[in-house]
Design a protein around this motif. Structure first.
Motif, mmCIF file in Angstrom:
data_model
loop_
_atom_site.group_PDB
_atom_site.id
_atom_site.type_symbol
_atom_site.label_atom_id
_atom_site.label_comp_id
_atom_site.label_asym_id
_atom_site.label_seq_id
_atom_site.Cartn_x
_atom_site.Cartn_y
_atom_site.Cartn_z
ATOM 1 N N LEU A 8 0.831 -1.205 0.000
ATOM 2 C CA LEU A 8 0.000 0.000 0.000
ATOM 3 C C LEU A 8 0.867 1.257 0.000
ATOM 4 C CD1 LEU A 8 -2.834 -1.018 2.508
ATOM 5 C CD2 LEU A 8 -3.032 -0.714 0.025
ATOM 6 N N GLY A 9 2.011 1.179 0.694
ATOM 7 C CA GLY A 9 2.943 2.304 0.711
ATOM 8 C C GLY A 9 3.513 2.579 -0.675
ATOM 9 N N LEU A 66 2.059 1.818 -3.499
ATOM 10 C CA LEU A 66 0.962 2.352 -4.309
ATOM 11 C C LEU A 66 0.676 3.812 -4.005
ATOM 12 C CD1 LEU A 66 -1.648 -0.575 -4.286
ATOM 13 C CD2 LEU A 66 -0.636 0.472 -6.311
ATOM 14 N N THR A 67 0.747 4.158 -2.722
ATOM 15 C CA THR A 67 0.373 5.513 -2.291
ATOM 16 C C THR A 67 1.483 6.531 -2.521
ATOM 17 O OG1 THR A 67 -1.040 4.525 -0.577
ATOM 18 C CG2 THR A 67 -0.510 6.877 -0.355
ATOM 19 N N PHE A 68 2.711 6.160 -2.161
ATOM 20 C CA PHE A 68 3.818 7.122 -2.194
ATOM 21 C C PHE A 68 4.791 6.888 -3.343
ATOM 22 C CE2 PHE A 68 2.502 6.631 2.295
ATOM 23 C CZ PHE A 68 2.010 7.907 2.507
ATOM 24 N N CYS A 126 -1.524 -5.148 -7.833
ATOM 25 C CA CYS A 126 -1.488 -3.716 -8.138
ATOM 26 C C CYS A 126 -0.046 -3.225 -8.232
ATOM 27 C CB CYS A 126 -2.234 -2.910 -7.064
ATOM 28 S SG CYS A 126 -4.026 -3.043 -7.131
#
Length: 483
Positions: free
Chosen positions: A183-184, A186-188, A271
């Motif tokens: 998730l990190g 994907l987000t950053f 993803c």
């Protein structure tokens, strides 16, 4: 006649005897982790690589669909377990509701499932060690692990439970860490995967069903293998400190475990790394961390998936010994399997099971590149039979409850028998897929041979002891005589 009296009369000596001598050494935290660990195995960590190559991102949907069915199966089992918690679990319920032969067949087939699953896990563990030490033959590593876990299972159920607790803790912690890191990314957008990581990877490369819906459905047999062992919590009933509390809690947490560890983890990975970069025989988790480029990340994940394989093999040794003892209690296996060691473990049953698991070591020597595929297909077929027996027993139990012949369970399955019918139809559909696939079809031939062997065994048992065929089901209308 009271319901309690009927309950006592209908319970054969065997199942009650099967509880005698066992140490109730599994606490709540251990049962919870055994349940969690049972849902996180080599089928996810290694098998998902081949299934991603076949189905692409749609594999996420297949895991979700199969997860719903698994929840139906576990709630059916939970209702039966709280109606009558016994160590023999589903073999006992098959014996009670379908007749002695089905109890015999289910008990031996579940034993087979865990023996071949143990072979699969040993194969996977050897593959993972090969990541660090490619010069060591797979069969050598498999043999070492087999001997070490055998020793652990002989010592005590508490040691088994404690080892399984920490195995599961490693798997859970690592999977949550993978999800957070993914998730990190994907987000950053950090790491070497940051430039290409995007939610659109789920459909950008030939769509969500890149190989077609049919190809996606064909992965269901592999997906179901990934869920084998969730029913292990039923085998722990006879050695749990407080089954009335721990078992419902373990079963009710299943949906979020599936949502997080299967659907969630695969979604994040697919993803971060596009599905076309994954290959059969390589753990998608190892490949994803190698792509992200975290120092030693792939090696850490490889250690985690090694832990998952050893955890499942450890569980296999535990369950096979207990199932052989239950069969012996019912006169369906040699009486020697009834004996417990000084540490209150069914040592002989475990030893015989481990000897058969050793065939997996031979497979790793003869056909190392095909060993995993061979044994997973046989394990899946045996697992499907076990789940079908749980569901059919549940349907018959609910009929008996509705007719007033049996007491209601304090943990009823939602929807009653309706969800069990849906799950039965789904499992029959997956069996059809196995029969359609030329590569996996061989497991049905193996199961046919297994059924023939068990049929011969049953005929021999009947000739030696006609009492073994005594129907142990409650008599129709027995509860109607109350008062």
């Amino acid at each position: 006649m009271t319901s309690a009296q009927v309950d006592t009369e209908r319970t054969p000596e065997g199942p009650e005897g099967s509880e005698e001598g066992y140490e109730r050494g599994l606490g709540s935290r251990q049962v919870q982790m055994i349940a969690i660990g049972g849902a996180i195995g080599v089928g996810l960590f290694l098998g998902a690589g081949a299934n991603i190559a076949k189905a692409g991102p749609s594999l996420i949907l297949m895991y979700a669909l199969a997860g719903v069915i698994i929840f139906f199966i576990m709630r059916a089992l939970g209702e039966l377990l709280l109606y009558r918690p016994v160590s023999g679990s589903f073999a006992e319920y098959s014996r009670e509701f379908l007749g002695p032969f089905f109890g015999y067949f289910t008990g031996w087939t579940y034993w087979l499932m865990w023996v071949v699953t143990g072979m699969a896990e040993l194969t996977a563990a050897a593959i993972y060690v090969n990541y660090w030490f490619p010069s060591i033959p797979q069969w050598v590593t498999a043999l070492v692990f087999l001997v070490v876990l055998f020793g652990v299972n002989l010592i005590s159920v508490k040691l088994f439970g404690e080892l399984e607790f920490w195995f599961s803790m490693v798997k859970v912690t690592a999977l949550i860490g993978m999800i957070v890191i993914g998730l990190g990314v994907l987000t950053f957008g950090f790491s070497s995967a940051g430039d290409t990581a995007a939610v659109s990877n789920l459909w950008a490369f030939d769509g969500f069903f890149p190989k077609g819906v049919g190809s996606s459905l064909m992965t269901l047999q592999g997906v179901m293998f990934a869920y084998l062992a969730v029913e292990l919590v039923g085998v722990t009933a006879g050695e749990s400190e407080d089954p009335e509390k721990t078992l419902p809690k373990a079963i009710n947490t299943l949906p979020w475990r599936i949502a997080l560890f299967y659907v969630g983890a695969l979604t994040v990975i697919l993803c971060v790394v596009k599905w076309t970069e994954f290959a059969p025989g390589v753990s998608p988790f190892v490949a994803a961390f190698a792509k992200i480029g975290i120092p030693a990340g792939a090696a850490i994940v490889n250690f985690v998936v090694l832990t998952a394989a050893l955890s499942s093999c450890n569980s296999g040794m535990y369950s096979t010994g207990r199932m052989l003892r239950n069969l012996a209690d019912s006169g369906e296996a040699p009486a020697a399997f009834r004996k417990l060691s000084a540490t209150k473990t069914p040592a002989l049953g475990i030893a015989v099971s481990v000897a058969f698991m050793g065939i997996g070591v031979v497979l790793n020597y003869v056909v190392p590149e095909k060993a995993f595929g061979y044994v997973t297909s046989v394990a899946t077929a045996a697992g499907i039979w076990t789940w079908l027996m749980i569901l059919i027993s549940h349907v018959l139990y609910r009929r008996a409850v509705d007719a007033g012949r049996l007491p209601a369970s304090p943990f009823p399955a939602p929807g009653g028998a309706k969800c069990s019918y849906v799950a039965i139809a789904f499992l029959l559909f997956v069996t059809g897929l196995i029969a359609y696939d030329a590569e996996s079809r061989v497991c049905l031939y193996v199961m046919a041979g297994w059924a023939a062997a068990l049929g011969v065994g049953w005929a021999v048992l009947k000739s030696r002891n006609p009492q073994i065929t005594r129907d142990r089901r409650p008599e129709p209308g027995e509860f109607d005589k109350v008062g």
